[in-house]
Design an enzyme around this catalytic site. Structure first.
Site, PDB file in Angstrom:
ATOM      1  N   GLY A  32     -14.953  36.859  30.910  1.00 28.90           N
ATOM      2  CA  GLY A  32     -13.874  37.624  30.286  1.00 28.90           C
ATOM      3  C   GLY A  32     -13.015  36.692  29.457  1.00 28.90           C
ATOM      4  N   SER A  34      -9.760  34.587  27.959  1.00 32.29           N
ATOM      5  CA  SER A  34      -8.712  33.755  28.542  1.00 32.29           C
ATOM      6  C   SER A  34      -7.519  34.644  28.896  1.00 32.29           C
ATOM      7  CB  SER A  34      -8.279  32.685  27.531  1.00 32.29           C
ATOM      8  OG  SER A  34      -7.212  31.924  28.030  1.00 32.29           O
ATOM      9  N   GLY A  35      -7.026  34.520  30.121  1.00 29.00           N
ATOM     10  CA  GLY A  35      -5.895  35.336  30.550  1.00 29.00           C
ATOM     11  C   GLY A  35      -6.264  36.693  31.104  1.00 29.00           C
ATOM     12  N   SER A  39      -9.706  33.769  37.121  1.00 28.96           N
ATOM     13  CA  SER A  39      -9.397  32.787  38.165  1.00 28.96           C
ATOM     14  C   SER A  39      -8.545  33.391  39.276  1.00 28.96           C
ATOM     15  CB  SER A  39      -8.688  31.568  37.565  1.00 28.96           C
ATOM     16  OG  SER A  39      -9.566  30.867  36.708  1.00 28.96           O
ATOM     17  N   SER A 106     -17.453  32.004  29.234  1.00 26.79           N
ATOM     18  CA  SER A 106     -18.882  32.186  28.924  1.00 26.79           C
ATOM     19  C   SER A 106     -19.076  33.370  27.974  1.00 26.79           C
ATOM     20  CB  SER A 106     -19.697  32.352  30.210  1.00 26.79           C
ATOM     21  OG  SER A 106     -19.120  33.237  31.135  1.00 26.79           O
TER      22      SER A 106
END
Length: 199
Positions: A32, A34-35, A39, A106
């Site tokens: 997905g 960034s943000g 994580s 990715s």
């Protein structure tokens, strides 16, 4: 040439390790923007699996880019090599019976297909964190999106570099509408059915 690596024949098997752990090793691969929440969800999933006695290992930029891949930059070739190495490391964990969780942008289907081929498709669960870019930008405390829009960061996924939506993800999570608990609950339903605990 078939016995060039004879140690493989002498090592304990994956089945031996999984029997000892009482679990089946699998790969949960978050992709997905960034943000998007990759994580955050990965960490929450690890904690919930740990509570259930499942041995896990998270792989993300913090423990990969500062170690095994610290010599790589962000060129197209380096990004592919980054994911290739991650997949090879992940395969070692999965083959040891560990539930392995990866949180990497990715951005292309090709790069994720490569990872699935290395790790083994039967063990690979692709989870697309589909949070819209507007929400990802709103959350961006580091100001990366703003820098990318000003041209200060080149090839930034979602702005100046493409992100390809997964074609057949095992699960799609939009964290702009799902709470963290809801996302993790959906993941647990998917993952626990694949681990086959035997302890």
């Amino acid at each position: 040439m078939e016995h060039i690596y004879p140690i493989f024949d002498k090592m304990l098997s994956r089945e031996d390790k999984e029997k000892m752990l009482g679990q089946h090793g699998i790969m949960v691969w978050f992709t997905g923007l960034s943000g998007s929440g990759k994580s955050t969800i990965a960490i929450a999933l690890e904690r919930e699996l740990h509570k259930r006695g499942v041995l896990c290992r998270i792989l993300d930029g913090d423990n990969i880019r500062t170690g095994i891949n610290k010599n790589l930059g962000f060129s197209k070739a380096d990004r592919v090599e980054n994911i290739r190495r991650i997949a090879e490391v992940a395969k070692l964990f999965v083959d040891t019976g560990i539930v392995t969780i990866a949180a990497f942008i990715s951005p292309s289907n090709d790069i994720r297909e490569m990872a699935a081929d290395i790790i083994g498709r039967d063990d690979f669960l692709e989870v697309y964190v589909s949070t819209p870019i507007e929400e990802c930008e709103r959350r961006d405390v580091k100001g990366l999106y703003a820098k990318a829009r000003r041209g200060e960061i080149k090839d930034f996924t979602g702005i100046s570099a493409p992100f390809e939506v997964p074609t057949h993800p095992a699960l799609v999570l939009d964290t702009s509408v799902l709470s963290l608990k809801e996302s993790v609950d959906r993941l647990l339903e998917l993952v626990m059915s694949r681990i086959h605990l035997t302890k």
